[in-house]
Write an enzyme that holds these catalytic residues in place. Structure first.
Site: not given
Length: 310
Positions: A73-76, A116, A178, A180-181
């Site tokens: 996965g991942g954000w993109n 995500e 997660m 952070y951000d």
């Protein structure tokens, strides 16, 4: 538990970080990021991923106790492949079987689900429950074979609760928070990337969930900072007005983002480091430039907080 991103080896000069640079005794688990969803199975994202998998597994020769997992996965990563894969009991069962075979083929010790997010960013509301069904089916397949299962989840309580059902933790070996951000270049004030105050709130929310025990929760710590351009250079405290993200870093090449080593370079060049007693984190500034990041002092404060749960 450490994440390794498969694009870090493409950076130029001193910013390049390859698998050969990894200390195999630094982390108990390394998560290789990212694979992608293809149909009801896993697929590589880079042409050289299979070779990188081999190099990653070779680290076990130096540390036989090391566990290497694969993140998908991942954000993109688009939502649609995840949504299709979780849509029916049959499609989830096929993914459990196919992903198991993929992990075994390359020698991974488990899977980290980095979707995500379910029921968000193009994923329909039904995916919140379907994610629970997915992790239950994966756990049933993986655990008898000794494979680990984890999920990377958002830090804000409202975001987590809207995307995941409370019982998700009982099917996971770890939850990689997660934390952070919390703030970034999408805002118009100099908010910190990972203040301890916000992290504590995220942890307390998770501890209220069934089976989300402290031994399952991993507090995320990013080795980077989020940058802003200040409206008034004389107002540089956390929360000061800003106009958006700062220029891209020399090595990472992303606006609003600096790796820790790029932050260190800025400080060597004269940026002023400040410390927030309230949030137990540093930030640095020079002219209109501003970055909120973590260093050894703030990481130590977070580790001290985590040790309270032992």
């Amino acid at each position: 538990m450490c994440y390794y991103t498969n694009w870090s080896g493409y950076r130029q000069g001193e910013g390049r970080f390859s698998i050969n640079d990894i200390d195999p005794n630094l982390c108990t688990h390394i998560i290789y990021s990212f694979a992608r969803i293809q149909g009801n199975g896993l697929a590589t994202t880079e042409p050289n991923d299979p070779e990188m998998y081999k190099q990653m597994m070779a680290l076990k020769q130096k540390n036989p106790d090391l566990k290497v997992m694969l993140a998908v996965g991942g954000w993109n990563h688009p939502a649609a492949p995840f949504t299709q894969m979780v849509s029916t009991e049959q499609s989830r069962a096929e993914f459990a079987e196919n992903s198991y075979n993929f992990l075994k083929q390359y020698g991974f010790d488990g899977l980290d689900l980095d979707w995500e997010y379910p029921a968000d960013r193009g994923s329909p509301p039904e995916d919140r429950h379907r994610f629970t069904q997915l992790v239950e089916q994966l756990s049933t397949k993986y655990k008898p074979q000794g494979l680990l299962l984890s999920a990377a989840t958002p830090a804000p309580a409202a975001k987590y609760d809207s995307c995941y059902e409370p019982e998700v933790c009982q099917h996971l070996d770890f939850v990689n928070m997660m934390t952070y951000d919390y703030s970034g270049p999408w805002e118009r004030f100099a908010g910190h990337n990972s203040p301890l105050t916000a992290q504590k709130q995220s942890v307390q929310n998770m501890l209220q969930k069934p089976a989300c025990t402290p031994d399952k929760l991993n507090l995320g710590m990013g080795a980077y900072g989020r940058t802003q351009q200040l409206v008034d250079p004389s107002q540089h405290a956390i929360g000061s007005p800003s106009t958006g993200g700062g220029p891209a870093g020399q090595y990472t090449g992303e606006s609003g983002f600096l790796s820790y080593y790029e932050v260190c370079q800025k400080i060597k060049e004269g940026w002023v480091r400040e410390w927030s007693n309230e949030h137990q984190v540093p930030y640095a500034h020079s002219g209109s430039g501003w970055v909120g990041y973590d260093d050894t002092e703030s990481i130590a404060a977070k580790v001290k907080y985590v040790f309270q749960f032992n």
